[in-house]
Structure formats: structure tokens, C-alpha cells
Design a protein around this motif. Sequence first.
Motif, PDB file in Angstrom:
ATOM      1  N   ASP A  17      -1.100 -12.743   1.193  1.00 35.70           N
ATOM      2  CA  ASP A  17      -1.983 -11.865   2.000  1.00 35.70           C
ATOM      3  C   ASP A  17      -0.688 -10.481   1.640  1.00 35.70           C
ATOM      4  O   ASP A  17      -1.454  -9.264   1.814  1.00 35.70           O
ATOM      5  CB  ASP A  17      -1.294 -12.892   3.863  1.00 35.70           C
ATOM      6  CG  ASP A  17      -2.266 -13.418   3.744  1.00 35.70           C
ATOM      7  OD1 ASP A  17      -3.677 -13.561   2.974  1.00 35.70           O
ATOM      8  OD2 ASP A  17      -1.594 -14.062   5.379  1.00 35.70           O
ATOM      9  N   GLU A  18       0.360 -10.716   1.301  1.00 33.65           N
ATOM     10  CA  GLU A  18       0.911  -9.329   1.681  1.00 33.65           C
ATOM     11  C   GLU A  18       0.355  -8.221  -0.416  1.00 33.65           C
ATOM     12  O   GLU A  18       0.536  -7.379   0.105  1.00 33.65           O
ATOM     13  CB  GLU A  18       2.496  -9.345   0.639  1.00 33.65           C
ATOM     14  CG  GLU A  18       2.685  -9.339   1.819  1.00 33.65           C
ATOM     15  CD  GLU A  18       4.957 -10.256   1.596  1.00 33.65           C
ATOM     16  OE1 GLU A  18       5.399  -9.365   2.362  1.00 33.65           O
ATOM     17  OE2 GLU A  18       5.099 -10.957   0.804  1.00 33.65           O
ATOM     18  N   CYS A  19      -0.427  -9.286  -0.834  1.00 35.19           N
ATOM     19  CA  CYS A  19      -0.712  -8.677  -2.274  1.00 35.19           C
ATOM     20  C   CYS A  19      -2.042  -8.382  -2.142  1.00 35.19           C
ATOM     21  O   CYS A  19      -1.948  -7.453  -2.282  1.00 35.19           O
ATOM     22  CB  CYS A  19      -0.864 -10.134  -3.982  1.00 35.19           C
ATOM     23  SG  CYS A  19       1.259 -10.667  -4.504  1.00 35.19           S
ATOM     24  N   TRP A  20      -2.620  -8.825  -0.733  1.00 33.99           N
ATOM     25  CA  TRP A  20      -3.933  -7.955  -0.607  1.00 33.99           C
ATOM     26  C   TRP A  20      -3.713  -7.260  -0.299  1.00 33.99           C
ATOM     27  O   TRP A  20      -4.475  -5.987  -0.640  1.00 33.99           O
ATOM     28  CB  TRP A  20      -4.766  -9.196   0.265  1.00 33.99           C
ATOM     29  CG  TRP A  20      -5.523 -10.007  -0.916  1.00 33.99           C
ATOM     30  CD1 TRP A  20      -5.110 -11.539  -1.076  1.00 33.99           C
ATOM     31  CD2 TRP A  20      -6.231 -10.018  -1.754  1.00 33.99           C
ATOM     32  NE1 TRP A  20      -5.998 -11.515  -1.987  1.00 33.99           N
ATOM     33  CE2 TRP A  20      -6.845 -10.988  -2.930  1.00 33.99           C
ATOM     34  CE3 TRP A  20      -6.869  -8.755  -2.933  1.00 33.99           C
ATOM     35  CZ2 TRP A  20      -8.250 -10.718  -3.227  1.00 33.99           C
ATOM     36  CZ3 TRP A  20      -8.507  -9.030  -3.640  1.00 33.99           C
ATOM     37  CH2 TRP A  20      -8.466 -10.119  -3.758  1.00 33.99           C
ATOM     38  N   PHE A 141      10.685  -0.146   2.647  1.00 29.09           N
ATOM     39  CA  PHE A 141       9.667   1.299   1.672  1.00 29.09           C
ATOM     40  C   PHE A 141       8.330   1.118   0.999  1.00 29.09           C
ATOM     41  O   PHE A 141       7.914  -0.434   0.720  1.00 29.09           O
ATOM     42  CB  PHE A 141      10.477   1.314   0.128  1.00 29.09           C
ATOM     43  CG  PHE A 141      10.473   2.004  -1.053  1.00 29.09           C
ATOM     44  CD1 PHE A 141       9.806   3.339  -0.867  1.00 29.09           C
ATOM     45  CD2 PHE A 141       9.527   1.437  -2.121  1.00 29.09           C
ATOM     46  CE1 PHE A 141       9.683   4.173  -2.187  1.00 29.09           C
ATOM     47  CE2 PHE A 141       8.944   2.531  -2.494  1.00 29.09           C
ATOM     48  CZ  PHE A 141       8.893   3.799  -3.024  1.00 29.09           C
ATOM     49  N   LEU A 142       7.442   2.395   0.896  1.00 30.65           N
ATOM     50  CA  LEU A 142       5.893   1.467   0.822  1.00 30.65           C
ATOM     51  C   LEU A 142       4.973   0.523   1.401  1.00 30.65           C
ATOM     52  O   LEU A 142       4.394  -0.264   0.967  1.00 30.65           O
ATOM     53  CB  LEU A 142       6.271   2.209  -0.939  1.00 30.65           C
ATOM     54  CG  LEU A 142       6.955   3.621  -1.971  1.00 30.65           C
ATOM     55  CD1 LEU A 142       7.041   3.755  -2.992  1.00 30.65           C
ATOM     56  CD2 LEU A 142       5.740   4.816  -0.965  1.00 30.65           C
ATOM     57  N   THR A 143       5.558   0.154   2.440  1.00 27.46           N
ATOM     58  CA  THR A 143       4.480  -0.968   2.837  1.00 27.46           C
ATOM     59  C   THR A 143       3.385  -0.451   3.299  1.00 27.46           C
ATOM     60  O   THR A 143       3.030   0.844   3.178  1.00 27.46           O
ATOM     61  CB  THR A 143       4.924  -1.546   3.727  1.00 27.46           C
ATOM     62  OG1 THR A 143       5.491  -0.967   5.000  1.00 27.46           O
ATOM     63  CG2 THR A 143       6.466  -1.856   3.890  1.00 27.46           C
ATOM     64  N   ALA A 144       2.421  -1.179   3.143  1.00 25.56           N
ATOM     65  CA  ALA A 144       0.571  -0.263   3.280  1.00 25.56           C
ATOM     66  C   ALA A 144       1.018  -0.203   5.030  1.00 25.56           C
ATOM     67  O   ALA A 144       1.082  -0.539   5.645  1.00 25.56           O
ATOM     68  CB  ALA A 144      -0.136  -1.916   3.177  1.00 25.56           C
TER      69      ALA A 144
END
Length: 144
Positions: A17-20, A141-144
Motif C-alpha cells: 500500500d505504501e508503495c502504491w 520525510f517525503l511522504t505522499a
Amino acid sequence: MQTPDDRPGRLVELSEDECWELLRSRPVGRVAWSGMHGVSVVPVNFAVDGDAVVLRTTPYSVMARDCAGREVAFEVDAIDEDSRLGWSVVVRGRCEREERATEGVHPWATGSRVLGLRIEVRSLTGRRIVAVDDQRGRGGFLTA
């Protein structure tokens, strides 16, 4: 002597899910393949369509010739050089032509990018570099 900012981070595996989520968060990634000229890597803008990565190219490009009908890799990332934190998501799958231009992909470069390419995701993996003392593994950091 290392300062806290110089310490290496640790790698954390990302969930599917994190990858998508991260894959959808960026407009540019890199397609990698082995073709007529050896191994190639090309930056492209793209979109996610269901369980596939879609992009557009010119029908006469090396990428169109070498990738169609073959296994490729696709990578997207975000890295902060100052903090030494970031993430990377890698897709592996078969690339196929879509004769009409792919909706939702708006090329950044000029030219007749009317050929759609679709990478059907067979494998999706990701990693994040987080600070050693970050217990959550999100790095802030840099999360969607």
C-alpha cells in the motif's frame, strides 16, 4: 567524528500500500530495460492506471522498439541529499503497446508522443531510508 547529521540511516521495507501511495505521488520516474544498445534507463512522466504504470512515447523511439512485449523495470524515488533520507519504489512487469495515447499522461517534452506503453505490475517493492532513531519507519520525510 560523525555528527548526528552524518550518521547513516537505516533501510525500512515498504508495504505494498505504501508503495502504491508513493508511486502515485510523483510525476516522473525511470524506465529501465535491456535492449539493442545494452541496458538503458530513461526518465519519463507517467500515471498509474489501476495496477499498471502508463506512459507515452513516440512510435519511433528506442524505448518503443525495445520495451514493447518485454520485461522492464520502472523506478520512482525522492531523496533529500542534505538529510540523507528518502525512498524508492521499483516496479517490474511486462510492457505492452497501447495504440492510442494513454489518458492521464501529459508529456513534458515536445514531439508526437502518441504511442501508449503500459507496464502491467508483476512485482512492486520499496524501501525508505529513515533516521536511526526513527521508530515508526516513516522518516517524517517525503511522504505522499
